[in-house]
Design a protein around this motif. Structure first.
Motif, PDB file in Angstrom:
ATOM      1  N   ARG A  67      44.230  36.994   7.043  1.00  0.00           N
ATOM      2  CA  ARG A  67      45.230  38.012   6.719  1.00  0.00           C
ATOM      3  C   ARG A  67      46.626  37.625   7.206  1.00  0.00           C
ATOM      4  O   ARG A  67      47.620  38.166   6.722  1.00  0.00           O
ATOM      5  CB  ARG A  67      44.826  39.360   7.315  1.00  0.00           C
ATOM      6  CG  ARG A  67      43.754  40.082   6.500  1.00  0.00           C
ATOM      7  CD  ARG A  67      43.515  41.489   6.992  1.00  0.00           C
ATOM      8  NE  ARG A  67      42.938  42.300   5.921  1.00  0.00           N
ATOM      9  CZ  ARG A  67      42.627  43.574   6.041  1.00  0.00           C
ATOM     10  NH1 ARG A  67      42.845  44.204   7.173  1.00  0.00           N
ATOM     11  NH2 ARG A  67      42.110  44.240   5.024  1.00  0.00           N
ATOM     12  N   THR A 200      40.147  41.231   1.623  1.00  0.00           N
ATOM     13  CA  THR A 200      40.860  41.161   0.353  1.00  0.00           C
ATOM     14  C   THR A 200      40.013  41.707  -0.788  1.00  0.00           C
ATOM     15  O   THR A 200      38.788  41.727  -0.727  1.00  0.00           O
ATOM     16  CB  THR A 200      41.248  39.703   0.014  1.00  0.00           C
ATOM     17  OG1 THR A 200      40.053  38.907  -0.061  1.00  0.00           O
ATOM     18  CG2 THR A 200      42.175  39.109   1.057  1.00  0.00           C
ATOM     19  N   ILE A 222      45.541  41.943  -1.576  1.00  0.00           N
ATOM     20  CA  ILE A 222      45.189  40.959  -0.553  1.00  0.00           C
ATOM     21  C   ILE A 222      45.087  41.579   0.832  1.00  0.00           C
ATOM     22  O   ILE A 222      44.779  40.889   1.801  1.00  0.00           O
ATOM     23  CB  ILE A 222      46.175  39.770  -0.522  1.00  0.00           C
ATOM     24  CG1 ILE A 222      47.600  40.252  -0.243  1.00  0.00           C
ATOM     25  CG2 ILE A 222      46.103  38.967  -1.801  1.00  0.00           C
ATOM     26  CD1 ILE A 222      48.589  39.136  -0.009  1.00  0.00           C
ATOM     27  N   HIS A 223      45.321  42.895   0.925  1.00  0.00           N
ATOM     28  CA  HIS A 223      45.153  43.581   2.209  1.00  0.00           C
ATOM     29  C   HIS A 223      44.334  44.852   2.042  1.00  0.00           C
ATOM     30  O   HIS A 223      44.652  45.904   2.601  1.00  0.00           O
ATOM     31  CB  HIS A 223      46.517  43.877   2.849  1.00  0.00           C
ATOM     32  CG  HIS A 223      47.172  42.656   3.399  1.00  0.00           C
ATOM     33  ND1 HIS A 223      46.786  42.075   4.588  1.00  0.00           N
ATOM     34  CD2 HIS A 223      48.160  41.876   2.917  1.00  0.00           C
ATOM     35  CE1 HIS A 223      47.519  41.002   4.816  1.00  0.00           C
ATOM     36  NE2 HIS A 223      48.352  40.860   3.824  1.00  0.00           N
TER      37      HIS A 223
END
Length: 382
Positions: A67, A200, A222-223
């Motif tokens: 991350r 993700t 992606i988070h």
């Protein structure tokens, strides 16, 4: 001379090789085929379960490196909820978001996330070489389809630091499609790959033409991942606990670490056709944390996260200019696809016949990476 495939994950990582023409995930000392993506920096560097079980200062037990990869500034990171529950120290230095070891001591030093990821890659390489009884000479590593160039560059740097020769970065949904096609010979078909991991979410629509993969749409976040679900459960457990106790858990890193594990276990219990469980943690002789959690409560706590995830499916369909009826198969990838509500929402949208659950969601990406790596190796040496 052999090439391997690695799924470098936020929560767990996996390495696979080709054996008798089929991909095989390699097990580790704990007998499992996946290893926690955790690195402990103490008298020695420990990885995986050894890191989780070490007596190292908890602020020097590092995770979530995926991350942090490729981010210049901490304030740009969108996962604020998760950051509040991190047990390690972070900072921005020289336009790099990373970790601070031994903060406030003469031994303080800054670690880039690619240095941490490199230790995980080294560990996987060692186990692959032990299993194969030969040197690994090349690797294909998977990355989220939405990784930015800076994140890919940081991943490549981690591979270099691990002294592995990169043969290619492969998008995780493509790897899953390759692995699934190798098992089922899908022929000409349209696939939706729902890749929901620890950190993700990738939603990709792919067209299979023979053994070729054509990308029609890629969306995701992606988070957004299983760790965000864990974080919601942790906040709920802490809130409920504080209603009956003044004991301060928040500043005690070992208790936060233990609570994270208990909340993840509760999530996994509720993903296995169990309707109710207890988040239970012994604190001392006089104080225990015990918070009931039902599946319906979990769904309410995380309803916005689950909605965001399914909205990415609609976004992918719109990008590909397709209807849900045009999809032949929905492939579930990543441990977070075991969450019951996620499966219910996908089944409601596509129907149960299209949802494919027969390949291990924790291993399918590394299987695809191994198949791809082997194809490169064969093309070079034959």
């Amino acid at each position: 001379m052999v090439y391997i495939g690695i799924d470098l994950g936020t929560t767990y990582s996996c390495v696979s090789v080709m054996e008798n023409g089929k991909p095989k995930a390699i097990h580790h000392d704990n007998g499992k085929n996946i290893v926690p993506s955790v690195v402990a920096y103490g008298a020695e560097i420990l990885v995986g379960n050894d890191a989780l079980n070490s007596n190292t200062d908890l602020s020097n037990v590092l995770y979530d490196s995926k991350r942090l990869l490729g981010w210049e500034f901490l304030h740009n990171l969108p996962n604020a909820e998760t950051r509040q529950l991190w047990t390690f120290n972070v900072a921005t230095r020289d336009k790099c978001a990373g970790y601070v070891l031994n903060k406030g001591t003469p031994d303080e030093r800054f670690l880039k996330p690619e240095e941490v990821s490199a230790e995980i890659l080294k560990y996987l390489k060692i186990y692959a070489e032990k299993y194969l009884n030969q040197k690994v000479t090349g690797v294909v590593v998977t990355v989220p389809a939405l990784f930015q160039e800076s994140q890919k560059a940081a991943t490549e740097k981690a591979i270099e630091l691990a002294e592995l020769e990169l043969k290619g970065l492969l998008h995780e949904p493509n790897a899953a499609a390759i692995a699934y096609n190798a098992n089922h010979q899908l022929g000409n078909s349209k696939l939706l790959v729902f890749d929901f991991g620890g950190g993700t979410l990738d939603v990709s629509i792919l067209e299979m033409v023979g053994n070729n993969v054509d990308v029609m749409a890629v969306t995701g976040d992606i988070h957004l991942g299983g760790q965000d679900v864990d974080g919601r459960i942790m906040k709920y457990a802490l809130t409920e606990f504080k209603k009956s106790s003044n004991y301060d858990i928040d500043k005690r890193l070992r208790l936060i670490k233990k609570l994270r594990e208990k909340c993840r276990e509760a999530k996994e219990f509720l993903s296995n056709n169990i309707e109710e469980t207890n988040i239970f943690m012994e604190i001392n002789d006089e104080v225990n944390l015990k918070v009931p959690l039902t599946k319906s409560q979990l769904n309410r706590l995380c309803s916005d996260l689950f909605t965001k995830a399914i909205q990415q499916v609609d976004s992918a369909l719109n990008t590909a200019q397709m209807k849900k009826e045009d999809i032949n198969f929905v492939i579930l990838v990543g441990g977070s696809t075991r969450i019951s509500r996620i499966r219910e929402l996908l089944t409601a949208k596509f129907g149960s016949d299209k949802i494919k659950l027969d390949l291990n969601p924790d291993e399918i990406v590394s299987h695809g990476a191994a198949i791809f790596a082997n194809a490169i190796e064969v093309s070079i040496y034959n």
